[in-house]
Design an enzyme around this catalytic site. Structure first.
Site, PDB file in Angstrom:
ATOM      1  N   ASP A  56       0.818  -1.203   0.000  1.00  0.00           N
ATOM      2  CA  ASP A  56       0.000   0.000   0.000  1.00  0.00           C
ATOM      3  C   ASP A  56       0.856   1.258   0.000  1.00  0.00           C
ATOM      4  O   ASP A  56       2.068   1.211   0.232  1.00  0.00           O
ATOM      5  CB  ASP A  56      -0.921   0.013   1.217  1.00  0.00           C
ATOM      6  CG  ASP A  56      -1.957  -1.090   1.180  1.00  0.00           C
ATOM      7  OD1 ASP A  56      -2.301  -1.541   0.068  1.00  0.00           O
ATOM      8  OD2 ASP A  56      -2.428  -1.504   2.265  1.00  0.00           O
ATOM      9  N   TYR A 110       5.667  -9.861   6.758  1.00  0.00           N
ATOM     10  CA  TYR A 110       5.641  -8.418   6.974  1.00  0.00           C
ATOM     11  C   TYR A 110       6.092  -8.135   8.400  1.00  0.00           C
ATOM     12  O   TYR A 110       5.809  -8.914   9.328  1.00  0.00           O
ATOM     13  CB  TYR A 110       4.237  -7.856   6.776  1.00  0.00           C
ATOM     14  CG  TYR A 110       3.829  -7.695   5.336  1.00  0.00           C
ATOM     15  CD1 TYR A 110       4.055  -6.498   4.658  1.00  0.00           C
ATOM     16  CD2 TYR A 110       3.216  -8.735   4.640  1.00  0.00           C
ATOM     17  CE1 TYR A 110       3.669  -6.332   3.338  1.00  0.00           C
ATOM     18  CE2 TYR A 110       2.827  -8.579   3.314  1.00  0.00           C
ATOM     19  CZ  TYR A 110       3.056  -7.376   2.677  1.00  0.00           C
ATOM     20  OH  TYR A 110       2.681  -7.225   1.362  1.00  0.00           O
TER      21      TYR A 110
END
Length: 276
Positions: A56, A110
């Site tokens: 993102d 992540y």
């Protein structure tokens, strides 16, 4: 087919994947390939091209992976010669015909760096929330996606000074899922919500608007790992050194900016800046 590892600072980009009229990491990569005449000026993307995943706006990466049909001379250091400084290739691997950087990834990791001083967050409650959110669930309440919301992430949190470092691994992720997981765990850790809030978020019923879980800010999130069991990446030492220098310089610059902000914050309260 060749696969390349990319590291980038996502601060100035509207995510990885191309979008109309805004800068993205993928645009920077394709511009570099056009400058190197690997990609024709009128071509949409390289033959066989795919990326490990989308990140993102504001999210950074250590191990984003792209793969496409590339000439043998296209090394990470050659690619870096045309990439902007905040996007660095640092390793490459030969890939078999038909390789797809998205579909053939078996694990993604992540890492989220959450500023959470011990005085504001109960670590045991935070870890309990992470444990409850781990494993196979339908995360339809923690993503804007309407389909393919069943995932099986594993969350781990470790204390590092005033930060909780959260690693989240899975074979794949729905949109915004990692940041919403962190946001929900933080609510539980601060006492803003009980552990029962996790059960409600994982239930089949949709959460009402006032109970919705917003995503945590994107800047502390980094794509730190993507696994391909059949690929052997070779680090390009010159390219890796270039990447190290770029990000070390950015670290120092931001540390200096934080120091200045700390002086101002302390000054307006009439106190000395805290020791660092």
């Amino acid at each position: 087919m060749r696969a390349f590892r990319l590291a980038y600072d996502g601060t100035d980009y509207y995510g990885f994947q191309r979008q109309p009229d805004v800068p993205t990491v993928e645009d920077a990569v394709f511009d570099a390939l056009r400058s190197l005449e690997v990609l024709d000026a009128d071509a949409d993307k390289p033959a066989g091209y795919a990326a490990a995943g989308r990140t993102d706006r504001g999210v950074s990466a250590l191990a984003q992976t792209i793969a496409f049909e590339a000439p043998d001379w296209l090394t990470p250091r050659a690619l870096n010669g045309e990439l902007p400084a905040d996007v660095r290739a640092w390793a490459a691997a030969a890939a078999p015909d038909g390789f797809h950087a998205t579909h053939h990834a078996t694990r993604r990791e992540y890492t989220y760096h959450l500023h959470a001083p011990p005085s504001s967050v109960d670590d045991d409650r935070f870890v309990a929330a992470c444990d409850a959110l781990s494993g196979p669930h339908d995360f339809h309440n923690l993503t804007p996606d309407e389909h393919n919301t069943e995932r099986a992430p594993a969350l781990e949190a470790t204390r590092d000074g005033d930060y909780l470092v959260i690693t989240v691994t899975a074979d794949g992720f729905a949109r915004e899922l990692v940041r919403r997981l962190v946001s929900l765990a933080r609510r539980v850790g601060t006492g803003e919500a009980s552990l029962e809030a996790v059960d409600r978020a994982l239930a089949s019923e949709s959460l009402p608007g006032h109970e919705g879980i917003p995503p945590a800010p994107p800047e502390p999130l980094v794509l730190t790992g993507v696994d391909y069991p059949d690929l052997e990446f070779e680090i390009d030492e010159q390219a890796a050194e270039s990447a190290h220098d770029v990000f070390e310089t950015r670290r120092i610059d931001r540390q200096t900016t934080a120091r200045v902000a700390g002086d101002i914050a302390a000054g307006v309260r009439g106190v000395d800046r805290p020791n660092e």
